[in-house]
Motif scaffolding. Structure first.
Motif, PDB file in Angstrom:
ATOM      1  N   TRP A   9      13.482   7.420   3.799  1.00 50.27           N
ATOM      2  CA  TRP A   9      12.688   7.252   2.824  1.00 50.27           C
ATOM      3  C   TRP A   9      12.154   8.378   2.314  1.00 50.27           C
ATOM      4  N   THR A  10      11.797   8.142   0.961  1.00 46.59           N
ATOM      5  CA  THR A  10      11.489   9.382   0.182  1.00 46.59           C
ATOM      6  C   THR A  10       9.861   8.953  -0.049  1.00 46.59           C
ATOM      7  N   ALA A  11       9.205  10.097  -0.713  1.00 46.40           N
ATOM      8  CA  ALA A  11       7.813   9.949  -0.874  1.00 46.40           C
ATOM      9  C   ALA A  11       7.356   8.807  -2.005  1.00 46.40           C
ATOM     10  N   ASP A  12       8.438   8.466  -2.650  1.00 45.25           N
ATOM     11  CA  ASP A  12       8.287   7.191  -3.772  1.00 45.25           C
ATOM     12  C   ASP A  12       8.177   5.823  -2.933  1.00 45.25           C
ATOM     13  N   PHE A  13       8.138   5.903  -1.447  1.00 42.55           N
ATOM     14  CA  PHE A  13       7.951   4.394  -0.734  1.00 42.55           C
ATOM     15  C   PHE A  13       6.849   4.890   0.271  1.00 42.55           C
ATOM     16  N   ALA A  14       5.996   3.814   0.176  1.00 40.20           N
ATOM     17  CA  ALA A  14       4.991   3.691   1.457  1.00 40.20           C
ATOM     18  C   ALA A  14       5.376   2.576   2.404  1.00 40.20           C
ATOM     19  N   VAL A  15       5.630   3.114   3.553  1.00 40.66           N
ATOM     20  CA  VAL A  15       6.393   2.165   4.787  1.00 40.66           C
ATOM     21  C   VAL A  15       5.197   2.128   5.709  1.00 40.66           C
ATOM     22  N   SER A  16       4.851   0.641   5.990  1.00 36.80           N
ATOM     23  CA  SER A  16       3.815   0.519   6.802  1.00 36.80           C
ATOM     24  C   SER A  16       3.983   0.835   8.172  1.00 36.80           C
ATOM     25  N   GLU A  17       3.330   0.987   9.085  1.00 35.76           N
ATOM     26  CA  GLU A  17       3.394   1.444  10.508  1.00 35.76           C
ATOM     27  C   GLU A  17       3.848   0.328  11.080  1.00 35.76           C
ATOM     28  N   PRO A  18       4.489   0.234  12.123  1.00 37.15           N
ATOM     29  CA  PRO A  18       5.169  -0.900  12.862  1.00 37.15           C
ATOM     30  C   PRO A  18       4.224  -1.975  13.643  1.00 37.15           C
ATOM     31  N   ALA A  19       2.995  -1.495  13.573  1.00 32.00           N
ATOM     32  CA  ALA A  19       2.077  -2.291  14.179  1.00 32.00           C
ATOM     33  C   ALA A  19       1.380  -3.090  13.003  1.00 32.00           C
ATOM     34  N   ALA A  20       1.296  -2.503  11.905  1.00 28.90           N
ATOM     35  CA  ALA A  20       0.582  -3.104  10.709  1.00 28.90           C
ATOM     36  C   ALA A  20       1.165  -4.592  10.324  1.00 28.90           C
ATOM     37  N   ARG A  21       0.243  -5.354   9.954  1.00 30.58           N
ATOM     38  CA  ARG A  21       0.548  -6.590   9.367  1.00 30.58           C
ATOM     39  C   ARG A  21      -0.121  -6.925   8.158  1.00 30.58           C
ATOM     40  N   PRO A  22       0.698  -7.451   7.036  1.00 28.99           N
ATOM     41  CA  PRO A  22       2.052  -7.631   6.994  1.00 28.99           C
ATOM     42  C   PRO A  22       2.900  -6.151   6.964  1.00 28.99           C
ATOM     43  N   ARG A  23       4.179  -6.220   7.638  1.00 31.45           N
ATOM     44  CA  ARG A  23       4.949  -5.077   7.578  1.00 31.45           C
ATOM     45  C   ARG A  23       5.470  -5.143   6.084  1.00 31.45           C
ATOM     46  N   SER A  24       5.308  -3.983   5.373  1.00 24.55           N
ATOM     47  CA  SER A  24       5.883  -3.805   4.269  1.00 24.55           C
ATOM     48  C   SER A  24       6.506  -2.478   3.824  1.00 24.55           C
ATOM     49  N   VAL A  25       7.369  -2.297   2.712  1.00 23.01           N
ATOM     50  CA  VAL A  25       7.713  -1.444   2.220  1.00 23.01           C
ATOM     51  C   VAL A  25       7.634  -1.342   0.769  1.00 23.01           C
ATOM     52  N   GLN A  26       6.541  -0.558   0.287  1.00 21.04           N
ATOM     53  CA  GLN A  26       6.111  -0.689  -1.251  1.00 21.04           C
ATOM     54  C   GLN A  26       6.470   0.662  -1.747  1.00 21.04           C
ATOM     55  N   LEU A  27       7.113   0.081  -2.905  1.00 19.11           N
ATOM     56  CA  LEU A  27       7.920   1.135  -4.111  1.00 19.11           C
ATOM     57  C   LEU A  27       6.558   1.616  -4.822  1.00 19.11           C
ATOM     58  N   LEU A  28       6.494   2.852  -4.911  1.00 16.64           N
ATOM     59  CA  LEU A  28       5.318   3.655  -5.801  1.00 16.64           C
ATOM     60  C   LEU A  28       5.880   3.867  -6.947  1.00 16.64           C
ATOM     61  N   ASP A  29       5.018   3.912  -8.048  1.00 14.73           N
ATOM     62  CA  ASP A  29       5.291   3.922  -9.396  1.00 14.73           C
ATOM     63  C   ASP A  29       4.910   5.721  -9.672  1.00 14.73           C
ATOM     64  N   SER A  30       5.811   6.631  -9.656  1.00 13.90           N
ATOM     65  CA  SER A  30       5.503   7.945  -9.917  1.00 13.90           C
ATOM     66  C   SER A  30       5.120   8.220 -11.132  1.00 13.90           C
ATOM     67  N   SER A  31       5.416   7.171 -12.101  1.00  8.66           N
ATOM     68  CA  SER A  31       4.909   7.606 -13.798  1.00  8.66           C
ATOM     69  C   SER A  31       3.413   6.842 -13.943  1.00  8.66           C
ATOM     70  N   ASP A  32       2.944   6.806 -13.029  1.00  9.11           N
ATOM     71  CA  ASP A  32       1.622   6.034 -13.270  1.00  9.11           C
ATOM     72  C   ASP A  32       1.256   5.233 -14.563  1.00  9.11           C
ATOM     73  N   GLY A  33       2.449   4.333 -14.636  1.00  8.51           N
ATOM     74  CA  GLY A  33       2.407   3.284 -15.491  1.00  8.51           C
ATOM     75  C   GLY A  33       3.092   3.641 -16.901  1.00  8.51           C
ATOM     76  N   ARG A  34       3.348   4.847 -16.919  1.00 10.60           N
ATOM     77  CA  ARG A  34       4.033   5.315 -18.586  1.00 10.60           C
ATOM     78  C   ARG A  34       5.525   4.677 -18.617  1.00 10.60           C
ATOM     79  N   ASP A  35       6.208   4.550 -17.442  1.00  4.64           N
ATOM     80  CA  ASP A  35       7.557   4.064 -17.511  1.00  4.64           C
ATOM     81  C   ASP A  35       7.921   3.545 -15.906  1.00  4.64           C
TER      82      ASP A  35
END
Length: 326
Positions: free
Chosen positions: A61-87
């Motif tokens: 994973w790169t810095a463009d993804f926020a991956v939850s810790e194994p103990a977190a619920r729900p388990r998630s892979v969040q894709l981040l928007d590096s453009s802050d909404g511009r594109d």
């Protein structure tokens, strides 16, 4: 399929073989129940795919993804928007391309070795086309689009269907029987445009003829688990949408292999096709497409098939991920 199918329902189940569970609950579940991570796009709480914990652990994973810790619920892979909404779409596409390339370079997933460089669309995104390399689609558990066209002719002895055999060198399902024309729908194209170019590439059918005579007939939907024959990681959740088309041709029209993906075409009557289905010769999703064709053409009916309603239901399985932006 460990043993030969005995019924049409067996064939459908071999394709639609992911357990009928509440997939949306799996990011909260505990082993030994099925466990997945939800894949989230920026600004959208709806999961667009589901990843196995083993996939999450191996993905670079790169810095463009926020991956939850194994103990977190729900388990998630969040894709981040590096453009802050511009594109947002461009940012998502760059992030997905980068992480898939990093995984390819690291050689951590066998499926990424397959020679498929086209992209699939992430269905249901609320901004312009978000896409992911086709070979990585199963890793992220996104819904994949395909298009299948059955070519048939009516003869003095009854209806006959053109059935191709896949080339022995193919990465997936080598040597299996297939739908007459079929292919994955690329991110930027429609299912019909996929049929147009696949008809030329696989069967030497002219574009003008296909555009004029191909008939759209709905879709088959299912969720499968990836297996050895699919040429990659095992036990992935793979939701598929197959847009189906019919093309009736005269006896003078003969499909011919144009690329190296088809070994040969056979013109078979219904009984010959049935026999091949029950010998387990068809690629599993192509068996489902053929069964759908049989239903639409009155070959399989409520009167002659005891599992008719269950077959209909399982050929049109609902998904727990969005297929539209709504």
């Amino acid at each position: 399929m460990s043993s030969l199918p005995r019924t049409y329902l067996d064939l459908v189940k071999a394709c639609d073989n992911f357990p009928y569970i509440d997939v949306a609950r799996t990011p909260y579940a505990e082993a030994p129940d099925p466990v997945f991570y939800q894949f989230l796009l920026p600004g959208d709480p709806r999961p667009h795919g589901y990843l196995l914990p083993s996939t999450v652990a191996k993905m670079p994973w790169t810095a463009d993804f926020a991956v939850s810790e194994p103990a977190a619920r729900p388990r998630s892979v969040q894709l981040l928007d590096s453009s802050d909404g511009r594109d947002t779409a461009r940012a998502c596409n760059a992030a997905l391309a980068n992480v898939v390339q990093a995984a390819t370079d690291a050689g951590v997933f066998a499926t990424l070795a397959r020679p498929r460089n086209e992209d699939f669309r992430v269905l249901g995104a609320r901004y312009p086309t978000v896409k992911l390399r086709r070979a990585a689609a199963g890793l992220f558990g996104i819904a994949c689009r395909g298009a299948h066209m059955t070519v048939y002719t009516r003869t003095s002895t009854g209806l006959k269907i053109w059935v191709p055999r896949r080339s022995a060198h193919l990465f997936t399902w080598p040597g299996k029987l297939d739908t007459t024309v079929a292919g994955g729908v690329r991110a930027e194209e429609s299912p019909f445009e996929c049929i147009i170019h696949e008809a030329d590439e696989e069967a030497s059918l002219p574009e003008s003829f296909v555009r004029e005579h191909a008939v759209p007939c709905g879709a088959v939907t299912y969720i499968c688990k990836s297996e050895k024959t699919s040429g990659g990681e095992l036990e992935l959740m793979v939701p598929d949408i197959l847009y189906v088309y019919d093309l009736e041709v005269g006896e003078d029209v003969v499909p011919k292999p144009h690329d190296d993906e088809v070994e040969a075409f056979y013109l078979w009557d219904v009984d010959q096709v049935k026999a091949a289905l029950f010998r387990g010769e068809f690629k599993t999703n192509c068996a489902s497409v053929m069964i759908d064709f049989f239903i639409r053409h009155g070959i399989i009916t409520e009167d002659n098939e005891p599992d008719y309603l269950e077959i209909l239901t399982r050929l049109h399985r609902p998904f727990s991920i969005p297929t539209s932006a709504a």
